[in-house]
Design a protein around this motif. Sequence first.
Motif, PDB file in Angstrom:
ATOM      1  N   TYR A  62       0.860  -1.191   0.000  1.00  0.00           N
ATOM      2  CA  TYR A  62       0.000   0.000   0.000  1.00  0.00           C
ATOM      3  C   TYR A  62       0.890   1.233   0.000  1.00  0.00           C
ATOM      4  O   TYR A  62       1.752   1.400   0.834  1.00  0.00           O
ATOM      5  N   SER A  97      -0.454   0.338   5.433  1.00  0.00           N
ATOM      6  CA  SER A  97      -1.288  -0.801   5.796  1.00  0.00           C
ATOM      7  C   SER A  97      -0.908  -1.999   4.937  1.00  0.00           C
ATOM      8  O   SER A  97      -0.093  -1.909   4.030  1.00  0.00           O
ATOM      9  N   PRO A 100      -3.235  -4.525  -0.616  1.00  0.00           N
ATOM     10  CA  PRO A 100      -4.649  -4.634  -0.981  1.00  0.00           C
ATOM     11  C   PRO A 100      -4.919  -5.952  -1.696  1.00  0.00           C
ATOM     12  O   PRO A 100      -4.006  -6.679  -2.066  1.00  0.00           O
ATOM     13  N   TYR A 339      -9.110   5.247   3.368  1.00  0.00           N
ATOM     14  CA  TYR A 339      -9.675   4.328   2.381  1.00  0.00           C
ATOM     15  C   TYR A 339      -8.736   3.143   2.155  1.00  0.00           C
ATOM     16  O   TYR A 339      -7.528   3.318   1.983  1.00  0.00           O
ATOM     17  N   SER A 340      -9.297   1.955   2.124  1.00  0.00           N
ATOM     18  CA  SER A 340      -8.499   0.750   1.924  1.00  0.00           C
ATOM     19  C   SER A 340      -8.536   0.340   0.453  1.00  0.00           C
ATOM     20  O   SER A 340      -9.434   0.730  -0.295  1.00  0.00           O
ATOM     21  N   THR A 424     -13.822   0.671  -3.171  1.00  0.00           N
ATOM     22  CA  THR A 424     -13.118   1.350  -2.077  1.00  0.00           C
ATOM     23  C   THR A 424     -13.985   2.434  -1.452  1.00  0.00           C
ATOM     24  O   THR A 424     -14.034   2.597  -0.226  1.00  0.00           O
TER      25      THR A 424
END
Length: 667
Positions: A62, A97, A100, A339-340, A424
């Motif tokens: 990420y 993080s 994804p 936002y992931s 997302t």
Amino acid sequence: MKGFGLQPSTQSAGRRVFCLGVLPWMLMLIAGLVQADWVDPDTPLEARTTEPYNAKPPNLHYGGGSHGSSSSKDNTKSPPTTSPAPTESAAPSETPSSSPTMYPTYVPRTFKLVFSDEFNVEGRELRDGGDPRWTALDKNDYTNDALHYYSPNNAQIRNGHLVITSEATDTEIIGFDDQKLKKTRVTKHFRSAMVQSWNKFCFTGGIIEAEVQLPGKPYVGGLWPALWMLGNLARHTYVGSSEHMWPWSSLVCTAKARDAQKLNGCQHIAHYGMHNFLGRGAPEIDIFEAQPGNVRANVGPFLKSSVGQPFASASFQVAPGRPTNRPGPGEWPGPGQWYSGLIGGPNASLNINFYGNYNHFNADSKKSQDYWSDAISYNRQLNASYFNAPHVFRLEWDVPTHNSAGYLHWFLDGELVLAIKGETLIQAGLGSSISSEPSYLLMNTAISKQWGFPLKCPVDCKCKDFDCHSDEWQMQCGFSDGFCDMMTNDTPEYKINWLRVYQDPSNPVHKVGCSTPERPTRRFIEGHAELYKEEKDAVPLLPIQRGGGVCDVSANGTVAAACGGPTRGRCTKGRLCSCFPNWTGPHCLSHAGVDNIIYDEPDSISDLGFVPPAVVPKFLVVAFAGLTALLIAALVWKRRFDGWTAIPDADPIIRNNVRPSGRGALI
């Protein structure tokens, strides 16, 4: 055949002149059967189709393997507001993080060119009313602490480029003092240009690509060049049109939308031709915003970032934003704070120095009308070559449908910068989505103390006034090193070589037009015209001037003096340009772009419920003809009577009843 210059002569000579006259028309028919669309005839054939790029990046974490940032606290394009401090996590994350999920399988498709401008013809007038594609603004910029005035003279087409020039030149304007609440004279010490296609060319979905060379010097901060898109319901720099409209991209009804979104999904009554229960707005997609400067990665404001100046920022600015538990500037988001699933490419990273705006407007009476907007943004590291040679920026925009959440993909020279999946936004649970608004294009270079200027003012410097020509230290101390030297000794030029837009002809969602059946805008803009123009303007946009420019009958070539040459226009005996079909502008230099399908025709009397009879009775025709004859006779009689004067020897009684003409008339 007077229009073609045929003079009384022998029959053979007349034929020769006639053939010369119709030659331009025949050439145009051969070239394209006099089509009128948005494709520049100069666009090479090999550039008239494209395919989407594969947005699947290499195995990166990420953030694309680097932690990027922007040195500006506020890089949006909205009226400046006072933002409360964001809520930070108790322990901001020091690292990105987890990776994804895998991106969906790449599916090749052929997209066809729907708009292009090669900027090959010098002399095109981009001022209001001069060009069918673009409008170069002639007004002050009230947004983002702007230090510049936008002048159409600073946007010119020359040497095969659209050139936007920035200069240290004074412009006196009438501004508004927010504290004293009255108009006041203000001097802007910089001048630049903004060119926009608002309410002329818009599109929904597709691919946009442009080859550009950035202005100024790569390691001198202060210029803000950009290529971006905005929903047609907001016209940038006309701040009234943006309030509670920018950058909303929420179709559904939420508690926040009900109070803060001007056209929200809670409204059960539709006005201005819009659809009920469907939220509308003006989301912003920044294809790039470039920030030059000499602050490197892992230093100062970029302490936790591996991308420093110069960089190009790719972003989707959207509302509603996250209302609480937001990451703080300069910090990586903690769990659940952002936002992931964002995917970044090499040399690109999440912009951790700017996460969005808190929007409050002076006319608002309730706190519930305030709202956050989010900037989902990645920075891509640049080097000196981007300021010395052209590079290609690209955006791929897939519009949400019932079967897909859509996406946004950014590329630089064919390499992924950022990919945002529609899922997302949906997973964030705020009600926002990938834009489905008809959007227009903007190209500009701004000068703002919010972008590329020193983050902290030098000691004893107020950073209040900025003037490169002043001898006072206080007027120059707030600039970046070398900025005034660049602005006074050089001429920074933002050069756009070409710009092209493609769409998938098999996708019914892809449309060209500023007011479409799914997302109409025309009636709302017409009903709120005062928001989209200045007080001095009669209308938001002037009609395009077709011909009438001064010309020279002896001139040749694709130049203004020759009315664009033999295929575009001709110079009349009165030395004024007359344009051939498919060409327009004062000197016939602009391709007469127009939407192939007009989805939202201007209102007519039938829209009010009046339907004229299909067959007109004969007696009405006779009566109308009789009235016309009587009117003509009355006008002729009036002219004769007005020109009659009494004979000197006429009877005194008659003469005294005739009112003499001239300065000695009876009172």
